[in-house]
Write a protein that holds these residues in place. Structure first.
Motif, PDB file in Angstrom:
ATOM      1  N   GLY A  30       0.768  -1.240   0.000  1.00  0.00           N
ATOM      2  CA  GLY A  30       0.000   0.000   0.000  1.00  0.00           C
ATOM      3  C   GLY A  30       0.790   1.277   0.000  1.00  0.00           C
ATOM      4  N   ALA A  31       2.124   1.212   0.129  1.00  0.00           N
ATOM      5  CA  ALA A  31       2.921   2.437   0.155  1.00  0.00           C
ATOM      6  C   ALA A  31       2.862   3.144  -1.196  1.00  0.00           C
ATOM      7  CB  ALA A  31       4.367   2.123   0.514  1.00  0.00           C
ATOM      8  N   ASP A  32       2.938   4.472  -1.160  1.00  0.00           N
ATOM      9  CA  ASP A  32       3.031   5.279  -2.375  1.00  0.00           C
ATOM     10  C   ASP A  32       4.510   5.393  -2.710  1.00  0.00           C
ATOM     11  OD1 ASP A  32       2.733   7.055  -4.470  1.00  0.00           O
ATOM     12  OD2 ASP A  32       2.378   8.805  -3.171  1.00  0.00           O
ATOM     13  N   VAL A  33       4.967   4.613  -3.709  1.00  0.00           N
ATOM     14  CA  VAL A  33       6.385   4.540  -4.047  1.00  0.00           C
ATOM     15  C   VAL A  33       6.658   5.430  -5.256  1.00  0.00           C
ATOM     16  CG1 VAL A  33       8.288   3.036  -4.718  1.00  0.00           C
ATOM     17  CG2 VAL A  33       6.528   2.187  -3.148  1.00  0.00           C
ATOM     18  N   ILE A  34       7.518   6.423  -5.055  1.00  0.00           N
ATOM     19  CA  ILE A  34       7.911   7.341  -6.110  1.00  0.00           C
ATOM     20  C   ILE A  34       9.293   6.919  -6.616  1.00  0.00           C
ATOM     21  CG2 ILE A  34       8.283   9.740  -6.769  1.00  0.00           C
ATOM     22  CD1 ILE A  34       5.424   9.023  -5.754  1.00  0.00           C
ATOM     23  N   LYS A  35       9.329   6.360  -7.805  1.00  0.00           N
ATOM     24  CA  LYS A  35      10.578   5.862  -8.389  1.00  0.00           C
ATOM     25  C   LYS A  35      11.264   7.001  -9.137  1.00  0.00           C
ATOM     26  CE  LYS A  35      12.379   2.224 -11.446  1.00  0.00           C
ATOM     27  NZ  LYS A  35      13.209   1.521 -10.437  1.00  0.00           N
ATOM     28  N   ILE A  36      12.435   7.419  -8.634  1.00  0.00           N
ATOM     29  CA  ILE A  36      13.203   8.489  -9.260  1.00  0.00           C
ATOM     30  C   ILE A  36      14.155   7.867 -10.286  1.00  0.00           C
ATOM     31  CG2 ILE A  36      14.744  10.436  -8.896  1.00  0.00           C
ATOM     32  CD1 ILE A  36      12.022  10.755  -7.514  1.00  0.00           C
ATOM     33  N   ASN A  65       3.103  -1.066  -8.785  1.00  0.00           N
ATOM     34  CA  ASN A  65       2.680  -0.230  -7.657  1.00  0.00           C
ATOM     35  C   ASN A  65       3.649   0.912  -7.372  1.00  0.00           C
ATOM     36  OD1 ASN A  65       0.213  -1.492  -7.025  1.00  0.00           O
ATOM     37  ND2 ASN A  65       1.270  -3.126  -5.931  1.00  0.00           N
ATOM     38  N   LYS A  66       4.234   1.463  -8.443  1.00  0.00           N
ATOM     39  CA  LYS A  66       5.135   2.610  -8.303  1.00  0.00           C
ATOM     40  C   LYS A  66       4.735   3.688  -9.306  1.00  0.00           C
ATOM     41  CE  LYS A  66       8.952  -0.495  -7.105  1.00  0.00           C
ATOM     42  NZ  LYS A  66      10.341  -0.901  -7.376  1.00  0.00           N
ATOM     43  N   ARG A  67       5.166   4.915  -8.996  1.00  0.00           N
ATOM     44  CA  ARG A  67       5.022   6.028  -9.932  1.00  0.00           C
ATOM     45  C   ARG A  67       6.421   6.511 -10.306  1.00  0.00           C
ATOM     46  NH1 ARG A  67       0.984  10.411  -7.641  1.00  0.00           N
ATOM     47  NH2 ARG A  67       2.045  10.050  -5.634  1.00  0.00           N
ATOM     48  N   SER A  68       6.608   6.837 -11.596  1.00  0.00           N
ATOM     49  CA  SER A  68       7.935   7.196 -12.085  1.00  0.00           C
ATOM     50  C   SER A  68       8.070   8.705 -12.256  1.00  0.00           C
ATOM     51  CB  SER A  68       8.207   6.510 -13.430  1.00  0.00           C
ATOM     52  OG  SER A  68       9.426   6.969 -13.991  1.00  0.00           O
ATOM     53  N   VAL A  69       9.160   9.232 -11.694  1.00  0.00           N
ATOM     54  CA  VAL A  69       9.503  10.644 -11.839  1.00  0.00           C
ATOM     55  C   VAL A  69      10.889  10.730 -12.470  1.00  0.00           C
ATOM     56  CG1 VAL A  69      10.093  12.761 -10.603  1.00  0.00           C
ATOM     57  CG2 VAL A  69       8.083  11.433  -9.922  1.00  0.00           C
ATOM     58  N   GLY A 368       9.142   8.173 -16.433  1.00  0.00           N
ATOM     59  CA  GLY A 368       8.784   9.558 -16.171  1.00  0.00           C
ATOM     60  C   GLY A 368       7.312   9.880 -16.284  1.00  0.00           C
ATOM     61  N   ALA A 369       6.465   8.861 -16.318  1.00  0.00           N
ATOM     62  CA  ALA A 369       5.042   9.080 -16.580  1.00  0.00           C
ATOM     63  C   ALA A 369       4.350   9.940 -15.530  1.00  0.00           C
ATOM     64  CB  ALA A 369       4.328   7.727 -16.699  1.00  0.00           C
ATOM     65  N   HIS A 370       4.866   9.951 -14.308  1.00  0.00           N
ATOM     66  CA  HIS A 370       4.172  10.649 -13.227  1.00  0.00           C
ATOM     67  C   HIS A 370       4.926  11.883 -12.733  1.00  0.00           C
ATOM     68  CE1 HIS A 370       2.792   6.407 -13.106  1.00  0.00           C
ATOM     69  NE2 HIS A 370       1.618   6.981 -12.928  1.00  0.00           N
ATOM     70  N   THR A 371       5.890  12.352 -13.519  1.00  0.00           N
ATOM     71  CA  THR A 371       6.692  13.489 -13.070  1.00  0.00           C
ATOM     72  C   THR A 371       5.815  14.695 -12.735  1.00  0.00           C
ATOM     73  OG1 THR A 371       8.549  12.724 -14.432  1.00  0.00           O
ATOM     74  CG2 THR A 371       8.603  15.017 -13.648  1.00  0.00           C
ATOM     75  N   GLY A 372       4.981  15.101 -13.678  1.00  0.00           N
ATOM     76  CA  GLY A 372       4.122  16.261 -13.436  1.00  0.00           C
ATOM     77  C   GLY A 372       3.160  16.042 -12.296  1.00  0.00           C
ATOM     78  N   GLU A 373       2.570  14.864 -12.238  1.00  0.00           N
ATOM     79  CA  GLU A 373       1.587  14.552 -11.198  1.00  0.00           C
ATOM     80  C   GLU A 373       2.214  14.615  -9.809  1.00  0.00           C
ATOM     81  OE1 GLU A 373      -1.016  11.018 -11.794  1.00  0.00           O
ATOM     82  OE2 GLU A 373       0.028  10.245 -10.012  1.00  0.00           O
ATOM     83  N   VAL A 374       3.359  13.968  -9.645  1.00  0.00           N
ATOM     84  CA  VAL A 374       3.996  13.916  -8.326  1.00  0.00           C
ATOM     85  C   VAL A 374       4.489  15.295  -7.906  1.00  0.00           C
ATOM     86  CG1 VAL A 374       5.976  13.002  -7.043  1.00  0.00           C
ATOM     87  CG2 VAL A 374       4.600  11.473  -8.474  1.00  0.00           C
ATOM     88  N   LEU A 375       5.124  16.027  -8.811  1.00  0.00           N
ATOM     89  CA  LEU A 375       5.629  17.352  -8.448  1.00  0.00           C
ATOM     90  C   LEU A 375       4.496  18.316  -8.143  1.00  0.00           C
ATOM     91  CD1 LEU A 375       8.689  17.784 -10.832  1.00  0.00           C
ATOM     92  CD2 LEU A 375       8.588  16.855  -8.517  1.00  0.00           C
ATOM     93  N   ALA A 376       3.356  18.159  -8.825  1.00  0.00           N
ATOM     94  CA  ALA A 376       2.192  19.008  -8.504  1.00  0.00           C
ATOM     95  C   ALA A 376       1.686  18.694  -7.112  1.00  0.00           C
ATOM     96  CB  ALA A 376       1.093  18.797  -9.548  1.00  0.00           C
ATOM     97  N   GLU A 377       1.668  17.420  -6.730  1.00  0.00           N
ATOM     98  CA  GLU A 377       1.233  17.031  -5.385  1.00  0.00           C
ATOM     99  C   GLU A 377       2.178  17.607  -4.344  1.00  0.00           C
ATOM    100  OE1 GLU A 377      -0.629  12.683  -6.684  1.00  0.00           O
ATOM    101  OE2 GLU A 377       1.143  12.807  -5.414  1.00  0.00           O
ATOM    102  N   TRP A 378       3.482  17.545  -4.627  1.00  0.00           N
ATOM    103  CA  TRP A 378       4.471  18.056  -3.677  1.00  0.00           C
ATOM    104  C   TRP A 378       4.280  19.565  -3.475  1.00  0.00           C
ATOM    105  CZ3 TRP A 378       9.133  20.674  -5.765  1.00  0.00           C
ATOM    106  CH2 TRP A 378       9.931  21.207  -4.750  1.00  0.00           C
ATOM    107  N   ARG A 379       4.061  20.275  -4.579  1.00  0.00           N
ATOM    108  CA  ARG A 379       3.878  21.725  -4.447  1.00  0.00           C
ATOM    109  C   ARG A 379       2.606  22.051  -3.675  1.00  0.00           C
ATOM    110  NH1 ARG A 379       5.505  21.247 -10.045  1.00  0.00           N
ATOM    111  NH2 ARG A 379       7.705  21.837 -10.240  1.00  0.00           N
ATOM    112  N   SER A 380       1.582  21.261  -3.904  1.00  0.00           N
ATOM    113  CA  SER A 380       0.315  21.538  -3.197  1.00  0.00           C
ATOM    114  C   SER A 380       0.412  21.209  -1.711  1.00  0.00           C
ATOM    115  CB  SER A 380      -0.825  20.735  -3.823  1.00  0.00           C
ATOM    116  OG  SER A 380      -0.645  19.344  -3.600  1.00  0.00           O
ATOM    117  N   ASP A 381       1.384  20.334  -1.333  1.00  0.00           N
ATOM    118  CA  ASP A 381       1.571  19.963   0.067  1.00  0.00           C
ATOM    119  C   ASP A 381       2.385  20.981   0.837  1.00  0.00           C
ATOM    120  OD1 ASP A 381       0.109  17.695  -0.161  1.00  0.00           O
ATOM    121  OD2 ASP A 381       1.815  16.349  -0.408  1.00  0.00           O
ATOM    122  N   LYS A 382       3.045  21.880   0.123  1.00  0.00           N
ATOM    123  CA  LYS A 382       3.954  22.836   0.798  1.00  0.00           C
ATOM    124  C   LYS A 382       3.172  23.735   1.764  1.00  0.00           C
ATOM    125  CE  LYS A 382       7.840  23.249  -2.365  1.00  0.00           C
ATOM    126  NZ  LYS A 382       8.653  24.186  -3.182  1.00  0.00           N
TER     127      LYS A 382
END
Length: 382
Positions: A30-36, A65-69, A368-382
């Motif tokens: 269930g972890a949200d894994v961000i693959k860099i 079960n990972k997202r790629s950045v 890199g499919a989730h680069t925009g999605e993940v970075l948008a989430e990070w900015r919204s969490d700031k």
């Protein structure tokens, strides 16, 4: 459906096998894994092994079960972006050689400053201390150096590696285990800690009775092939149409085994009166067993011995094992739909949880499919 690690954020800097296996286990839970991944080529396993429709099935299995950045960690912007992701993460996992993360500007002191709750997990060959700390490592070399290879093969043959890259897999498994323990400890302490899993340490920890006997006697275990180093009879036996693996590991099971073969009387033979004597004369006992078992086909013996409570089974190749009705019933082969890549078959979940089971939430990502999605989430969490 909630899972044990739902809500846990993992920043994954790993590549190839040991690290991706660790983070895939976390993702399955269930972890949200961000693959860099580097912007140019990504994880080298993307192009390794057989695949279809542009997807390596090897990569797909270890990166589900990972997202790629896509992030260039050689650039200042990339490193600052990573620092921002780590500030909101629970876990960082890397499998660089010791010292590489420090050289990137993410040593222990900086990570502590970025996020004191961060759990930093490292997988490496020999550990981050000791005389071999600077050595490069690979599964084959660790199998050799650890003593593991010396135990595999026949007495008159050369040492053999295992088929699967076992030291990579064990290190990944132990690292995931350590991370889960560190997350639990953080509930009490409020602080992260460092987790390390070395390939050498992991494989040595599996030596079981081989290590115990050596530590007691000082003797070095000899290669025993398919015979057991401390129990006889045990191994592959010849039937009328092939071999059968039989493991009569206790005196009670041994008697059931020999009784089923109408050979229980051989235990009155002085050569076979104790396990120590049977070990010394195992070739003679094996010859008697093979002579009896060669009179019937292996399916007959399989049914008789299982009915008698004697562990036994066929030697199956991987294709036979992955189509075995028991394996299929346990859902150890999964069909996963990958948009744009068709259906990918991969291994299932070896741990079954009744209330919060592992599941595929999304397939292995395109580079890199989730680069925009993940970075948008990070900015919204700031």
């Amino acid at each position: 459906m909630p899972q044990p690690l739902s809500g846990v954020r993992v920043v994954d800097l790993t590549r190839i096998l040991s690290g991706p296996f660790c983070t895939a286990l976390l993702g399955d839970m269930g972890a949200d894994v961000i693959k860099i991944e580097p912007p140019s080529e990504g994880d080298p396993v993307r192009s390794a092994g057989a695949g279809r429709d542009g997807m390596s099935w090897y990569f797909a299995a270890f990166n589900r079960n990972k997202r790629s950045v896509a992030l260039d960690l050689r650039s200042e912007v990339g490193r600052e972006t990573l620092a921002g992701l780590l500030a909101k993460a629970d876990v960082l996992v890397e499998n660089f050689r010791p010292g590489v993360l420090d050289a990137m500007g993410f040593g222990a002191a900086r990570l502590e400053a970025i996020n004191p709750r961060l759990i930093t997990a490292s997988i490496n060959g020999y550990g981050s201390s000791g005389p071999y700390v600077a050595r490069p490592a690979f599964d084959f070399v660790i199998q050799a150096m650890s003593g593991f290879m010396s135990t595999n093969g026949t007495a008159d043959g050369e040492p053999l590696r295992s088929g699967p890259p076992i030291t990579d897999l064990v290190a990944g498994l132990y690292c995931a285990f350590g991370i889960v323990n560190a997350l639990h400890a953080r509930n009490s302490t409020g602080r992260g800690q460092r987790v390390e899993a070395a390939m050498m340490d992991g494989i040595i920890s599996l030596f079981a009775y081989l290590a115990s006997d050596h530590l007691v006697t000082g003797s070095v275990p000899a290669r025993a092939g398919n015979h057991h180093p401390i129990t006889a009879p045990y191994g592959l036996f010849t039937t009328a149409d092939g071999e059968l693996a039989v493991a009569p590991s206790t005196e009670a099971i041994l008697r059931r085994f020999l009784r089923t073969l109408d050979l229980e009387a051989v235990l009155s033979d002085p050569r076979f009166a104790s396990n120590a004597l049977r070990m010394r004369h195992h070739r003679d006992l094996d010859a008697l067993i093979n002579a009896r078992m060669s009179s019937e086909p292996r399916q007959i013996w399989l049914e008789r011995l299982n009915a008698a409570g004697v562990p036994c089974g066929f030697v199956q190749d991987i294709g036979e094992a992955l189509s075995d009705p028991q394996v299929l019933h346990r859902e150890m082969v999964l069909d996963v739909e990958h948009p744009g890549h068709g259906t990918v078959r991969m291994l299932g979940f070896p741990v079954k949880l009744s209330e919060t089971p592992c599941r595929i939430r999304h397939p292995a990502p395109d580079h890199g499919a989730h680069t925009g999605e993940v970075l948008a989430e990070w900015r919204s969490d700031k």
